[in-house]
Motif scaffolding. Structure first.
Motif, short mmCIF file in Angstrom:
data_model
loop_
_atom_site.label_atom_id
_atom_site.label_comp_id
_atom_site.label_asym_id
_atom_site.label_seq_id
_atom_site.Cartn_x
_atom_site.Cartn_y
_atom_site.Cartn_z
N ALA A 113 0.83 -1.21 0.00
CA ALA A 113 0.00 0.00 0.00
C ALA A 113 0.86 1.25 0.00
O ALA A 113 0.57 2.23 -0.71
CB ALA A 113 -0.94 -0.01 1.20
N ARG A 114 1.92 1.25 0.79
CA ARG A 114 2.80 2.41 0.83
C ARG A 114 3.48 2.61 -0.52
O ARG A 114 3.61 3.73 -1.01
CB ARG A 114 3.84 2.25 1.93
CG ARG A 114 4.73 3.49 2.09
CD ARG A 114 5.80 3.29 3.14
NE ARG A 114 6.74 4.40 3.12
CZ ARG A 114 8.00 4.32 3.52
NH1 ARG A 114 8.48 3.18 3.98
NH2 ARG A 114 8.79 5.37 3.46
N ASP B 10 0.90 4.08 -2.86
CA ASP B 10 0.63 5.48 -2.50
C ASP B 10 1.79 6.39 -2.91
O ASP B 10 1.58 7.55 -3.29
CB ASP B 10 0.39 5.61 -1.00
CG ASP B 10 -0.93 5.00 -0.55
OD1 ASP B 10 -1.79 4.76 -1.42
OD2 ASP B 10 -1.09 4.75 0.65
N ASP B 11 3.01 5.85 -2.85
CA ASP B 11 4.18 6.65 -3.20
C ASP B 11 4.40 6.75 -4.71
O ASP B 11 5.28 7.48 -5.16
CB ASP B 11 5.44 6.05 -2.55
CG ASP B 11 5.51 6.32 -1.06
OD1 ASP B 11 4.77 7.21 -0.57
OD2 ASP B 11 6.30 5.65 -0.37
N VAL C 117 -4.98 -4.01 -2.26
CA VAL C 117 -4.34 -2.78 -2.72
C VAL C 117 -4.44 -2.74 -4.24
O VAL C 117 -3.72 -3.48 -4.92
CB VAL C 117 -2.87 -2.70 -2.29
CG1 VAL C 117 -2.26 -1.36 -2.72
CG2 VAL C 117 -2.72 -2.92 -0.79
#
Length: 298
Positions: free
Chosen positions: A24-25, A28-29, A55
């Motif tokens: 997820a990170r 998102d990035d 995700v």
């Protein structure tokens, strides 16, 4: 060149939650992909199906699933199921593993590994493309088709370093996924071999996925020492040792991408010029400086 992130397995009590948060990170990035290794903790394909299905939008790859312990038809069925769970976002990376693992741990023969991979792909590739297969090799046999639902355009990449394996990666598979392989070796050895094999076979341009340790820091000496310690085993395994020797590297710390923002940027640019289509960063430093810099390149 696309940018991805490399995840090793997790041994935390909530390991799948940890994988989901990492994916997820990464999404998102703004990274294009997340790749997960297959060692002796989480099963990579299962983990990506469970965590990655929560995700959306980001490609998820295995780097890599060892072939010997899994019949290619069984792996094809599992991978197609995972790809369905992910909505067609799986990149299946497969590899031989190493003689010390296959013979020493599993008690299986590692004889003629290139023959094994050619026979393996002769079964795996038709099945993941939705075709029936009737194949009888020296070590592998399959006579079946699969009715697994879902997309049938999943890329299959092989961990290829030796010349015969690189030819297979271009001629039969969709490219290669690399580890501990520097820009000089990609430019002079990997990219020409796999690209020429694909062209000769009339196949699309292959993907060259290159994963390397990355640390953005001003304390280069300490970061290299940490890389030497953490990745020491890869300098002892014959296939990686051969690539390090081609690069003129004493050990893994010499191919790790370490330095300040300008140095790391130059090293990554060299990989793009060498022919890498997907750079996958294995972050190994504490803090956020490495991630913040990688985000600035997207």
């Amino acid at each position: 060149m696309r940018f991805g992130l490399f995840l090793s397995g997790s041994q935390k009590p909530d390991a799948l939650g940890d994988v989901r948060e990492s994916i997820a990170r990464g999404a998102d990035d703004g990274f294009s992909s997340v790749w997960m290794s297959q060692t002796f903790d989480l099963d990579a394909l299962t983990a990506l199906a469970v965590a990655g299905s929560q995700v959306p939008g980001i490609e998820l790859g295995t780097a890599v699933v060892p072939t010997y312990p899994r019949h290619p038809a069984a792996l094809a069925q599992q991978a197609l199921t995972v790809n369905a769970a992910l909505g067609g976002r799986l990149a299946l990376g497969i590899g031989l593993s190493h003689q010390i693992v296959i013979e020493g741990i599993y008690g299986m023969s590692f004889e003629r590994p290139a023959r094994h991979m050619r026979e393996y792909l002769s079964i795996l590739m038709p099945l993941v493309r939705g075709e029936n297969v009737s194949f009888e090799g020296e070590t592998l046999t399959a006579r079946l088709g699969l009715n697994t639902p879902g997309p049938r355009d999943m890329p299959v990449l092989t961990a290829a370093l030796a010349p015969r394996m690189l030819r297979l990666a271009g001629e039969v598979a969709d490219g290669t996924v690399l580890w501990m392989t520097g820009a000089k070796t990609v430019a002079e050895h990997v990219a020409p071999a796999v690209t020429e094999a694909a062209r000769a076979a009339g196949r699309p341009e292959p993907r060259i996925v290159c994963a390397l340790p990355v640390c953005v820091t001003d304390d280069v000496e300490a970061a290299r020492a940490l890389a030497a310690e953490r990745f020491e085993i890869y300098g002892q395994l014959p296939s990686y040792r051969a690539m390090l020797d081609r690069e003129g590297a004493e050990g893994p710390a010499d191919v790790a991408i370490v330095g300040d923002e300008d140095e790391v940027s130059a090293r990554i640019e060299a990989l793009a010029k060498a022919g890498v289509t997907d750079f996958v960063a294995a972050e190994y430093s504490p803090g956020t400086r490495t991630r913040e810099f990688l985000k600035s390149l997207l």
